[in-house]
Design a protein around this motif. Sequence first.
Motif, short mmCIF file in Angstrom:
data_model
loop_
_atom_site.label_atom_id
_atom_site.label_comp_id
_atom_site.label_asym_id
_atom_site.label_seq_id
_atom_site.Cartn_x
_atom_site.Cartn_y
_atom_site.Cartn_z
N GLY A 1 0.80 -1.22 0.00
CA GLY A 1 0.00 0.00 0.00
C GLY A 1 0.83 1.26 0.00
N SER A 2 2.12 1.16 0.34
CA SER A 2 2.98 2.33 0.40
C SER A 2 3.74 2.58 -0.90
N LEU A 3 3.35 1.91 -1.96
CA LEU A 3 4.00 2.11 -3.25
C LEU A 3 3.37 3.26 -4.04
N TYR A 4 2.60 4.11 -3.35
CA TYR A 4 1.89 5.20 -4.03
C TYR A 4 2.80 6.19 -4.76
N PRO A 5 4.09 6.40 -4.37
CA PRO A 5 4.91 7.34 -5.15
C PRO A 5 5.03 6.95 -6.61
N VAL A 6 4.92 5.66 -6.90
CA VAL A 6 5.02 5.22 -8.29
C VAL A 6 3.82 5.72 -9.09
N ALA A 7 2.61 5.61 -8.52
CA ALA A 7 1.41 6.10 -9.21
C ALA A 7 1.47 7.61 -9.42
N THR A 8 1.92 8.34 -8.39
CA THR A 8 2.05 9.79 -8.52
C THR A 8 3.05 10.14 -9.62
N LEU A 9 4.15 9.40 -9.67
CA LEU A 9 5.18 9.64 -10.67
C LEU A 9 4.65 9.40 -12.08
N VAL A 10 3.93 8.31 -12.27
CA VAL A 10 3.37 7.98 -13.59
C VAL A 10 2.39 9.06 -14.04
N LEU A 11 1.53 9.52 -13.13
CA LEU A 11 0.56 10.57 -13.48
C LEU A 11 1.28 11.87 -13.83
N ALA A 12 2.33 12.20 -13.10
CA ALA A 12 3.09 13.42 -13.41
C ALA A 12 3.72 13.32 -14.80
N ARG A 13 4.14 12.13 -15.16
CA ARG A 13 4.74 11.94 -16.49
C ARG A 13 3.68 12.02 -17.58
N VAL A 14 2.52 11.39 -17.36
CA VAL A 14 1.49 11.33 -18.39
C VAL A 14 0.73 12.65 -18.51
N VAL A 15 0.32 13.22 -17.39
CA VAL A 15 -0.53 14.41 -17.39
C VAL A 15 0.28 15.69 -17.55
N LEU A 16 1.38 15.81 -16.82
CA LEU A 16 2.17 17.04 -16.83
C LEU A 16 3.40 16.95 -17.72
N ALA A 17 3.62 15.80 -18.31
CA ALA A 17 4.77 15.59 -19.19
C ALA A 17 6.09 15.88 -18.48
N GLU A 18 6.16 15.55 -17.20
CA GLU A 18 7.40 15.73 -16.45
C GLU A 18 8.42 14.68 -16.88
#
Length: 283
Positions: free
Chosen positions: A244-261
């Motif tokens: 359950g603590s692997l949430y940084p990965v989901a945040t990272l993927v969204l930042a890459r897809v949505v914000l093109a980081e």
Amino acid sequence: MVTFVALLSSAVWGTADFVGGLWAKRFHPVKVVALSQLGGLVAALIFFGVVSLAGTHGSSDWTSWATWGVGAGLSGAVGLMCLYAALSSGTMGVVSPITALGAIVPVVLGLVRGDAWTPAIGIGLLVALAGAVLASGPELSGDVGRRPVVLACISALGFGVSLYCMDGGARHDLSGAMLAMRCGSLTLLLPTLFTLRSRGLAREPLTRRDVLVLPLLGMGDLTANLLFAGASAQGQVSIVAVLGSLYPVATLVLARVVLAERLRMVQLVGVALTVVGVVLVTV
């Protein structure tokens, strides 16, 4: 199924953190958290009412789940406030990896309680947790002040205790524990918000869109809590806590897809390690 639900909770948490981070750029972070938690409280009340009507509450006395739930809410609120205080005075590349290690707390407590691991599960959890730390973008160079590090450590401890308390409450009554958790967190967050407003802070005006999104953010956080607590009640909290603590990965993927980081190499390695760790645990 327990592994899937635990991973789903981390995905929902990561999504909520991503959205919350966007709104925290426009509003004071405490305001974002407090108002979103109010939305979570409404959802928890509805969920508790539905379960009450269905007559499917746990058989334990209400003081059992209420104690665990309030403990989860208070420790989680402390973790959130220390996290944002640390981020305001330190770099995210230092603070985020430290807070991601909060899963160590329920792991240790779960093992003390009697949780048992196979060697493959132990290696998988270690690899997955290391991957989550690397995915959050650790700062590998430069001097770091003592204050953000101390606050990040307190935040990790708060989040870890909150995860363990969620597990304890869910084993007595899931819906009741979630309701008590929201009440516990708001007893700290609302007075903090009012104090900030009295000092001229957190007074940003809300638009109709904000009034809609912030409660939904809290409902998303509640959903992640429910998924995690449900998984831990059916499995071992020491294992579910890491997944359950692997949430940084989901945040990272969204930042890459949505914000093109752009992702640094260390973050890509972290994502790969997380996937390998999850596969080891699942197999």
